[in-house]
Scaffold this motif. Structure first.
Motif, mmCIF file in Angstrom:
data_model
loop_
_atom_site.group_PDB
_atom_site.id
_atom_site.type_symbol
_atom_site.label_atom_id
_atom_site.label_comp_id
_atom_site.label_asym_id
_atom_site.label_seq_id
_atom_site.Cartn_x
_atom_site.Cartn_y
_atom_site.Cartn_z
ATOM 1 N N ALA A 134 -2.808 -5.330 -9.252
ATOM 2 C CA ALA A 134 -1.344 -5.323 -9.144
ATOM 3 C C ALA A 134 -0.743 -6.677 -9.483
ATOM 4 O O ALA A 134 0.490 -6.821 -9.496
ATOM 5 C CB ALA A 134 -0.937 -4.911 -7.731
ATOM 6 N N ASP A 135 -1.587 -7.679 -9.752
ATOM 7 C CA ASP A 135 -1.130 -9.045 -10.010
ATOM 8 C C ASP A 135 -0.271 -9.557 -8.850
ATOM 9 O O ASP A 135 0.785 -10.165 -9.055
ATOM 10 C CB ASP A 135 -0.349 -9.115 -11.329
ATOM 11 N N LEU A 158 -0.549 -2.094 -2.181
ATOM 12 C CA LEU A 158 -0.725 -1.196 -1.028
ATOM 13 C C LEU A 158 -0.992 0.227 -1.496
ATOM 14 O O LEU A 158 -1.809 0.948 -0.892
ATOM 15 C CB LEU A 158 0.523 -1.240 -0.138
ATOM 16 N N ASP A 159 -0.312 0.655 -2.559
ATOM 17 C CA ASP A 159 -0.550 1.999 -3.101
ATOM 18 C C ASP A 159 -1.986 2.125 -3.604
ATOM 19 O O ASP A 159 -2.655 3.142 -3.383
ATOM 20 C CB ASP A 159 0.426 2.291 -4.246
ATOM 21 N N ARG A 160 -2.475 1.079 -4.276
ATOM 22 C CA ARG A 160 -3.837 1.110 -4.794
ATOM 23 C C ARG A 160 -4.863 1.140 -3.656
ATOM 24 O O ARG A 160 -5.957 1.689 -3.805
ATOM 25 C CB ARG A 160 -4.091 -0.096 -5.698
ATOM 26 N N LEU A 161 -4.508 0.534 -2.529
ATOM 27 C CA LEU A 161 -5.391 0.562 -1.353
ATOM 28 C C LEU A 161 -5.312 1.874 -0.591
ATOM 29 O O LEU A 161 -6.130 2.130 0.288
ATOM 30 C CB LEU A 161 -5.003 -0.576 -0.395
ATOM 31 N N ARG A 162 -4.273 2.659 -0.929
ATOM 32 C CA ARG A 162 -3.972 3.874 -0.155
ATOM 33 C C ARG A 162 -3.769 3.505 1.323
ATOM 34 O O ARG A 162 -4.272 4.178 2.233
ATOM 35 C CB ARG A 162 -5.074 4.919 -0.309
ATOM 36 N N ALA A 163 -3.050 2.416 1.509
ATOM 37 C CA ALA A 163 -2.786 1.918 2.869
ATOM 38 C C ALA A 163 -1.751 2.813 3.546
ATOM 39 O O ALA A 163 -0.682 3.075 2.993
ATOM 40 C CB ALA A 163 -2.288 0.475 2.803
ATOM 41 N N ARG A 164 -2.060 3.246 4.741
ATOM 42 C CA ARG A 164 -1.177 4.149 5.484
ATOM 43 C C ARG A 164 -0.550 3.407 6.659
ATOM 44 O O ARG A 164 -1.274 2.860 7.505
ATOM 45 C CB ARG A 164 -1.993 5.354 5.985
ATOM 46 N N PRO A 165 0.801 3.343 6.740
ATOM 47 C CA PRO A 165 1.446 2.663 7.868
ATOM 48 C C PRO A 165 1.097 3.339 9.192
ATOM 49 O O PRO A 165 1.148 4.566 9.303
ATOM 50 C CB PRO A 165 2.944 2.808 7.558
ATOM 51 N N VAL A 166 0.726 2.543 10.179
ATOM 52 C CA VAL A 166 0.382 3.059 11.506
ATOM 53 C C VAL A 166 0.908 2.101 12.569
ATOM 54 O O VAL A 166 1.207 0.942 12.300
ATOM 55 C CB VAL A 166 -1.145 3.232 11.675
ATOM 56 N N SER A 167 1.019 2.587 13.780
ATOM 57 C CA SER A 167 1.401 1.728 14.901
ATOM 58 C C SER A 167 0.193 1.374 15.749
ATOM 59 O O SER A 167 0.181 0.357 16.448
ATOM 60 C CB SER A 167 2.467 2.420 15.764
ATOM 61 N N GLU A 168 -0.836 2.211 15.700
ATOM 62 C CA GLU A 168 -2.080 1.950 16.427
ATOM 63 C C GLU A 168 -3.261 2.228 15.508
ATOM 64 O O GLU A 168 -3.161 2.942 14.527
ATOM 65 C CB GLU A 168 -2.168 2.827 17.684
ATOM 66 N N GLY A 169 -4.401 1.653 15.865
ATOM 67 C CA GLY A 169 -5.604 1.892 15.079
ATOM 68 C C GLY A 169 -5.572 1.254 13.704
ATOM 69 O O GLY A 169 -6.240 1.736 12.776
ATOM 70 N N TRP A 170 -4.838 0.148 13.556
ATOM 71 C CA TRP A 170 -4.721 -0.507 12.252
ATOM 72 C C TRP A 170 -5.915 -1.426 11.987
ATOM 73 O O TRP A 170 -6.545 -1.937 12.903
ATOM 74 C CB TRP A 170 -3.420 -1.303 12.172
ATOM 75 N N ASN A 171 -6.192 -1.634 10.727
ATOM 76 C CA ASN A 171 -7.218 -2.614 10.349
ATOM 77 C C ASN A 171 -6.724 -3.602 9.294
ATOM 78 O O ASN A 171 -7.436 -4.532 8.924
ATOM 79 C CB ASN A 171 -8.503 -1.921 9.873
ATOM 80 N N LEU A 172 -5.484 -3.433 8.819
ATOM 81 C CA LEU A 172 -4.875 -4.365 7.881
ATOM 82 C C LEU A 172 -3.444 -4.663 8.324
ATOM 83 O O LEU A 172 -2.656 -3.732 8.552
ATOM 84 C CB LEU A 172 -4.849 -3.781 6.460
ATOM 85 N N ALA A 173 -3.129 -5.927 8.471
ATOM 86 C CA ALA A 173 -1.771 -6.326 8.847
ATOM 87 C C ALA A 173 -1.245 -7.305 7.810
ATOM 88 O O ALA A 173 -1.946 -8.243 7.417
ATOM 89 C CB ALA A 173 -1.765 -6.976 10.227
ATOM 90 N N LEU A 174 -0.024 -7.084 7.357
ATOM 91 C CA LEU A 174 0.620 -7.999 6.422
ATOM 92 C C LEU A 174 1.604 -8.865 7.205
ATOM 93 O O LEU A 174 2.535 -8.359 7.831
ATOM 94 C CB LEU A 174 1.354 -7.230 5.328
#
Length: 348
Positions: free
Chosen positions: A242-243, A281-297
């Motif tokens: 994504a540069d 984020l789209d390429r990672l297929r990152a899904r927004p969550v409030s709990e159980g997260w493993n990636l935080a921006l």
């Protein structure tokens, strides 16, 4: 200042217009006669608009030189400094030298022998912002670069090119660091260079600033991955495609720089905001969550908020100092990791 002294219990004061030899009048800005606890004192006053440690050292010399030729009889004489705003480092220096001071924020320090007065208040809001601006944006980027290259003599040109900031920003930041006595200088004009002389002072001041700021917001996501190392490599691949400039920070970065915990399950990251970030984020297929997260921006506002310190095992990490500062705003065992990282990577 007179009103501030009068507000102290059992104290009164008045500005004295005393006839003095012309050469002495040129050395100081005024004399205040005061009485605290029934005993008289005289404050020999030097005033400036605002003050950093280097400014204060010059004033200390002027006050000491004046007092060496001043006679007041039995009355206690106290050298005294007045400014619209006095930086934290300058306040510490004045206290160490037992010189009284006052600023428009209401801070008042009078180290009399029989009565100790210390009213400690923040610098006036407008001046506080000017003191703190060095820890923000492009100036912070310059400071990170200077700290990472703390053993080198650095020119404005080198910093501007390698830290990717304007020459004006590099020059202004270095001048502010010089006034705080964090750097030493050699030469003059275009060939002038600086080197960090007080890394501890810089880190302490930046940590103090961060401790008084609201923690940066974070966005939480879940990304399907086997473990933290797998997630970081997926992040690197997605940002590359994504540069999008990024830098891993927080616990995951600290664990790489200075291992402390047995396991890490989450990754905190700084990414420049905008379409490229969203593409990553789209390429990672990152899904927004409030709990159980493993990636935080971590919340970022501009390019200056994302600085890469090192590429380790094909992953970009924020500089150790940035990681340390981010950990100070963390929770759980983040502050323990911050202390460990500082001792292992920032104090040598």
């Amino acid at each position: 200042m007179i009103d501030a002294i009068r507000a102290v219990p059992y104290a009164r004061a008045r500005l004295t217009h005393r006839q003095m030899p012309l050469d002495q009048r040129r050395r100081i800005d005024g004399i205040v006669e005061a009485e605290i606890g029934g005993r008289p004192i005289e404050l020999i006053v030097e005033a400036k608009r605002h003050a950093f440690p280097r400014d204060v050292r010059e004033t200390i010399y002027q006050l000491r030189n004046y007092l060496a030729h001043y006679s007041s009889g039995p009355t206690e004489v106290i050298p005294f400094f007045v400014a619209r705003a006095i930086s934290p480092g300058a306040r510490e220096l004045l206290r160490h030298e037992e010189i009284g001071f006052y600023d428009l924020g209401g801070t008042l320090y009078i180290p009399a022998k029989h009565a100790f007065v210390h009213i400690d208040r923040p610098a006036p809001r407008k001046k506080s912002k000017s003191f703190d601006s060095i820890f923000q944006g492009q100036k912070a980027r310059v400071m990170l670069y200077v700290f990472e290259n703390r053993r080198d003599w650095l020119s404005v040109k080198r910093i501007a090119e390698e830290a990717e900031v304007s020459a004006a920003t590099a020059s202004e930041t270095l001048s502010e660091m010089e006034r705080r006595e964090w750097v030493e200088a050699e030469g003059a004009g275009p060939v002038k260079t600086r080197r960090l002389r007080e890394p501890k002072g810089l880190v302490d001041a930046w940590a103090h600033y961060v401790a008084n700021q609201k923690a940066r917001g974070i966005e939480r996501f879940y990304v399907n991955s086997a473990d933290v190392n797998d997630l970081m490599h997926k992040l690197d691949h997605a940002c590359g495609e994504a540069d999008a400039a990024y830098a891993v920070t927080g616990e995951a970065a600290a664990q790489v720089y200075a291992p402390y915990l047995s396991t890490i399950s989450q990754v905190r990251c700084r990414i420049i905001p905008g379409p490229r970030r969203n593409d990553a984020l789209d390429r990672l297929r990152a899904r927004p969550v409030s709990e159980g997260w493993n990636l935080a921006l971590v919340e970022t506002n501009a390019r200056g908020d994302v600085t890469v310190g090192e590429r380790i095992d094909d992953v970009s990490f924020a500089p150790p100092l940035q990681v340390y500062l981010d950990l100070l705003q963390g929770s759980g065992r983040a502050k323990e990791m911050a202390a460990h990282l500082r001792s292992e990577r920032l104090e040598n």
